[in-house]
Write a protein that holds these residues in place. Sequence first.
Motif, PDB file in Angstrom:
ATOM      1  N   SER A  43       0.947  -1.172  -0.084  1.00 15.41           N
ATOM      2  CA  SER A  43       0.102  -0.099  -0.116  1.00 15.41           C
ATOM      3  C   SER A  43       0.831   1.197  -0.011  1.00 15.41           C
ATOM      4  O   SER A  43       1.983   1.270   0.454  1.00 15.41           O
ATOM      5  N   ASP A  44       0.479   2.468  -0.454  1.00 20.37           N
ATOM      6  CA  ASP A  44       0.791   3.694  -0.359  1.00 20.37           C
ATOM      7  C   ASP A  44       1.300   4.132   0.933  1.00 20.37           C
ATOM      8  O   ASP A  44       0.431   3.784   2.057  1.00 20.37           O
ATOM      9  N   THR A  45       1.744   5.526   1.224  1.00 14.83           N
ATOM     10  CA  THR A  45       1.935   5.996   2.450  1.00 14.83           C
ATOM     11  C   THR A  45       0.794   6.473   2.979  1.00 14.83           C
ATOM     12  O   THR A  45       0.568   6.370   4.062  1.00 14.83           O
ATOM     13  N   ASP A  46      -0.186   7.032   2.197  1.00 13.15           N
ATOM     14  CA  ASP A  46      -1.584   7.390   2.914  1.00 13.15           C
ATOM     15  C   ASP A  46      -2.285   6.330   3.362  1.00 13.15           C
ATOM     16  O   ASP A  46      -2.791   6.455   4.426  1.00 13.15           O
ATOM     17  N   THR A  47      -2.277   5.314   2.649  1.00 22.42           N
ATOM     18  CA  THR A  47      -2.948   4.038   3.372  1.00 22.42           C
ATOM     19  C   THR A  47      -2.477   3.661   4.511  1.00 22.42           C
ATOM     20  O   THR A  47      -2.982   3.184   5.478  1.00 22.42           O
ATOM     21  N   ASN A  48      -1.102   3.564   4.699  1.00 18.92           N
ATOM     22  CA  ASN A  48      -0.470   3.317   5.829  1.00 18.92           C
ATOM     23  C   ASN A  48      -0.795   4.286   6.989  1.00 18.92           C
ATOM     24  O   ASN A  48      -0.930   3.671   8.173  1.00 18.92           O
ATOM     25  N   LYS A 106      -9.227   4.260  -0.403  1.00 17.24           N
ATOM     26  CA  LYS A 106      -7.927   3.603  -0.056  1.00 17.24           C
ATOM     27  C   LYS A 106      -8.221   2.656   1.120  1.00 17.24           C
ATOM     28  O   LYS A 106      -7.542   1.574   1.148  1.00 17.24           O
TER      29      LYS A 106
END
Length: 144
Positions: A86-91, A126
Motif C-alpha cells: 500500500s501507499d503512504t496515505d493508506t499506511n 484507499k
Amino acid sequence: MNIIRSGTKKRIEEILRDYPKMDRYISDRKQELMYPIQEVDENVGGGKSSKVSRPQERMIITIDEDKELKALEHEKKAVEASLLDSDTDTNIIARELYFKDHPKYQMDGLIEDGLIYCGHTQAFQKKAKLIRRIAKEMGLYDPY
C-alpha cells in the motif's frame, strides 16, 4: 468495484485493531503450548499411550499443528503483506484509525490536518482497498 460483505469487513477491521498486539498474542499462544497445564494421572499402571514419548518432539509437533497459532500468524502476514503493498496515505490511515488504542483522528481529521494527501472520496477508497486486500490475502475475499 468489488463489494465486500459487512461481516467480512468487520472481521478485517478487528484484525487491523489487533495487529499491534499480534506478536504478543503469538508469543502467549506459544507459551501456552510449550508449558501446558499438567493433568494429574491417577491411573496406576495402565497401558501405553499413543502420544510421542519425547517431550521436545511432542512440543514441536503441537506448535506446528496448532490451528489457533497458525491463524494468528496468517492474520499477521496478511496485514503486513497488504501494508507493504500500500501507499503512504493508506499506511497512515491504518495506523491512525486502527492501530492506536485511542485514535485521535477520524478520516476527515486526517485530511483536514494534512496527515494524508488525498480527498475525502479517495481516502475512503484507499481504506476500502486495504480491507479488500487483507481479505483476499486471508482467503476471505467475497467473489462478487
